[in-house]
Design an enzyme around this catalytic site. Sequence first.
Site, mmCIF file in Angstrom:
data_model
loop_
_atom_site.group_PDB
_atom_site.id
_atom_site.type_symbol
_atom_site.label_atom_id
_atom_site.label_comp_id
_atom_site.label_asym_id
_atom_site.label_seq_id
_atom_site.Cartn_x
_atom_site.Cartn_y
_atom_site.Cartn_z
ATOM 1 N N HIS A 59 2.017 -27.246 -21.641
ATOM 2 C CA HIS A 59 2.438 -27.649 -22.988
ATOM 3 C C HIS A 59 2.706 -29.145 -23.076
ATOM 4 C CE1 HIS A 59 3.830 -23.218 -23.670
ATOM 5 N NE2 HIS A 59 2.529 -23.386 -23.860
ATOM 6 N N ASP A 72 -1.046 -19.352 -22.535
ATOM 7 C CA ASP A 72 -0.215 -18.729 -23.580
ATOM 8 C C ASP A 72 -0.696 -17.309 -23.910
ATOM 9 O OD1 ASP A 72 1.060 -21.139 -23.638
ATOM 10 O OD2 ASP A 72 0.641 -21.596 -25.744
ATOM 11 N N ARG A 97 -4.511 -5.946 -6.688
ATOM 12 C CA ARG A 97 -3.490 -6.937 -6.356
ATOM 13 C C ARG A 97 -3.167 -7.745 -7.613
ATOM 14 N NH1 ARG A 97 -4.107 -12.720 -3.752
ATOM 15 N NH2 ARG A 97 -1.899 -13.200 -3.626
ATOM 16 N N HIS A 142 3.493 -15.892 -7.331
ATOM 17 C CA HIS A 142 2.196 -16.563 -7.436
ATOM 18 C C HIS A 142 2.344 -17.739 -8.409
ATOM 19 C CE1 HIS A 142 -2.389 -15.855 -6.812
ATOM 20 N NE2 HIS A 142 -2.270 -17.023 -7.414
ATOM 21 N N ASN A 186 2.256 -16.239 -2.473
ATOM 22 C CA ASN A 186 0.843 -16.590 -2.391
ATOM 23 C C ASN A 186 0.661 -18.087 -2.152
ATOM 24 O OD1 ASN A 186 -2.125 -15.990 -2.942
ATOM 25 N ND2 ASN A 186 -1.726 -17.600 -4.462
ATOM 26 N N GLU A 187 0.008 -18.428 -1.075
ATOM 27 C CA GLU A 187 -0.459 -19.791 -0.799
ATOM 28 C C GLU A 187 0.621 -20.875 -0.845
ATOM 29 O OE1 GLU A 187 -3.885 -20.762 -3.136
ATOM 30 O OE2 GLU A 187 -5.140 -19.351 -2.071
ATOM 31 N N ASN A 327 -6.434 -15.895 2.150
ATOM 32 C CA ASN A 327 -7.338 -16.225 1.049
ATOM 33 C C ASN A 327 -8.359 -17.199 1.613
ATOM 34 O OD1 ASN A 327 -5.603 -14.759 -0.508
ATOM 35 N ND2 ASN A 327 -4.848 -16.490 -1.717
ATOM 36 N N TYR A 329 -11.921 -19.373 0.738
ATOM 37 C CA TYR A 329 -12.963 -19.807 -0.196
ATOM 38 C C TYR A 329 -13.957 -20.757 0.447
ATOM 39 C CZ TYR A 329 -10.158 -17.802 -3.933
ATOM 40 O OH TYR A 329 -9.477 -16.917 -4.735
ATOM 41 N N GLU A 395 -7.846 -12.766 -1.019
ATOM 42 C CA GLU A 395 -8.718 -13.378 -2.029
ATOM 43 C C GLU A 395 -9.977 -13.908 -1.363
ATOM 44 O OE1 GLU A 395 -7.024 -16.510 -4.486
ATOM 45 O OE2 GLU A 395 -5.137 -15.417 -4.681
HETATM 46 C C1 GBH Z 1 -6.539 -19.514 -5.035
HETATM 47 O O1 GBH Z 1 -6.266 -20.775 -4.490
HETATM 48 C C2 GBH Z 1 -5.419 -19.051 -5.927
HETATM 49 O O2 GBH Z 1 -4.560 -18.166 -5.243
HETATM 50 C C3 GBH Z 1 -5.878 -18.406 -7.206
HETATM 51 O O3 GBH Z 1 -4.818 -18.293 -8.092
HETATM 52 C C4 GBH Z 1 -7.032 -19.188 -7.770
HETATM 53 O O4 GBH Z 1 -7.440 -18.725 -9.019
HETATM 54 C C5 GBH Z 1 -8.161 -19.098 -6.786
HETATM 55 O O5 GBH Z 1 -7.772 -19.619 -5.561
HETATM 56 C C6 GBH Z 1 -9.421 -19.853 -7.177
HETATM 57 O O6 GBH Z 1 -9.215 -21.239 -7.105
HETATM 58 O O7 GBH Z 1 -9.726 -30.021 -5.972
HETATM 59 O O8 GBH Z 1 -7.678 -31.165 -5.968
HETATM 60 O O9 GBH Z 1 -8.220 -29.692 -7.764
HETATM 61 C C7 GBH Z 1 -7.269 -21.339 -3.682
HETATM 62 C C8 GBH Z 1 -6.814 -22.647 -3.095
HETATM 63 C C9 GBH Z 1 -7.576 -23.906 -4.968
HETATM 64 C C10 GBH Z 1 -6.985 -24.955 -2.918
HETATM 65 C C11 GBH Z 1 -8.211 -25.183 -5.446
HETATM 66 C C12 GBH Z 1 -7.659 -26.224 -3.388
HETATM 67 C C13 GBH Z 1 -8.394 -27.518 -5.263
HETATM 68 C C14 GBH Z 1 -7.511 -28.682 -5.532
HETATM 69 N N1 GBH Z 1 -7.545 -23.792 -3.536
HETATM 70 N N2 GBH Z 1 -7.637 -26.337 -4.818
HETATM 71 S S1 GBH Z 1 -8.350 -29.965 -6.365
#
Ligand code: GBH
Length: 491
Positions: A59, A72, A97, A142, A186-187, A327, A329, A395
């Site tokens: 916001h 929102d 989850r 989270h 989480n994380e 998690n 990625y 994740e």
């Molecule tokens: C997860 O985090 C989260 O738990 C989840 O909520 C989220 O939706 C999902 O991943 C997808 O992203 O490049 O400087 O903007 C993953 C962890 C998220 C860590 C993105 C690095 C990039 C920071 N990563 N983040 S930046």
Amino acid sequence: MDLALITVAFVLSLGTSSFAYNYTFPEGFLFGTATSAYQVEGAWIEGGKGENIWDRLTHERPDLILDQSNGDVACDSYHKYKEDVAMCVELGVQFYRFSISWPRIYPHGFSYNLNKEGLLYYSKLVDELLANGIIPVATIYHWDIPQALQDLGGWTNPLVVNHFVEYARVLFDNLGDRIKYWITINEPSQICQEGYGNMDKAPALNLSGIADYLCGHNLLKAHAAVYHLYNDTYRESQNGTVGFTINGVWYEGNSTYDDDAAERMMQMYFGWWAHPIFSSQGDYPPVMKTFVARKSAAQGYRRSRLPEFTPEEIEYIKGTADFMGLNFYTARKAKGAEYDGLEVSYSNDHQVESWIDRDWPMTIAPWFGINPLGFRKHLNWIKERYNSPDIYITENGYPDAGEIDDFDRIDYYREHLKAMLDAIYEDNVNVRGYTAWSLMDNFEWMFGYAHRFGLYYVDLTDPQRPRTPKRSALYYKEIVRTRQLTYEKLK
Ligand code: GBH
């Protein structure tokens, strides 16, 4: 046999080594999908909910969000949770989850005005899941701490431990009869490093090298306190399991020299959280203590910016997880780097430079290059360092702009599931379950609705927020049904 046949036989036999387990998932292996409260619920000021740090940030600083959007309304899951459960049913997953919004339970974080309406929402969600034979897996935190607690320093205030315990207690009391899988937090890296160290997450404090470590210190204690609360008061009657979820990035060097830097980065990114909880020694990783202390001294600090745990605290935190949530990625290349000695920051402390290899396919997200083998390596790294804990992948998923025919997401899932199965069967890593992030497109933090991870497409321009299955939903459904990885290219 003519040459062509021999060639075919040879190619097939090459394939069989990795086909040995036939891409079948182990018995008892659980499949699920996930969301988090702020990302999907909406109803930000409904049902007695208090303001959280993401309400405040979006916001006040919409300019920090890629499309200036906010949560929102989001997917309006506060009103449409039955549809969400129906999607889980359609996918055939064993668990869902979701996360619980702290300010829906305690609007200001203090334990004097319990918001029954908020509790009722989660109670109904859990009942709907159970009525459909789906296991609820609840994340307690989270990223949406009440703003009132943030005004007092949020996770940097040691009193957050008590507030977090009271919040968890009310969840165990009211939902613990039905929720048997809990994830406390989480994380932590994203909370502390990205939220307090820089401005990638709320509360965007940008106090790297100081606030991130204070945040982490209290967060680890808060996690441990909730684990002990469960152990001492609820485990016997409720018989559930409590874990902790860490984001893994696989850091890899190009040479033996760089391998040191990559290992240090693994320790200071992942070990920061895993070492105190999952290692047999407990406490922060030795290399992290050394590097932060050395740099702090050079900068004239009388003691390390990384707070110290007492021996009692080390013992108190050690072993406080029934499983590790991972998690995963992406991966990064790493090498040692010198920074300006005087700058106070986490990166100046770890002295590692990292980047995305040019050979890895990119996604829409600037932080995200694809490296499935890194997933397998990360799983092995965990197994070796933490005595092979039970791991749930809490994740894993792929971002795009919202394609319905999302073949690239299917490729991503297939390659990562394969890497995970290799880790299970070839390397004996204890992976017990897998969670596809995400059930549906949702509010992707600083990237708003521009980056979408959903198995279901959500039309965010329609007030009804209709959900439509993407190709990847059908693909995942097939995997869950057959319990086997469909390995043909689908393109
Ligand atoms: C997860 O985090 C989260 O738990 C989840 O909520 C989220 O939706 C999902 O991943 C997808 O992203 O490049 O400087 O903007 C993953 C962890 C998220 C860590 C993105 C690095 C990039 C920071 N990563 N983040 S930046």
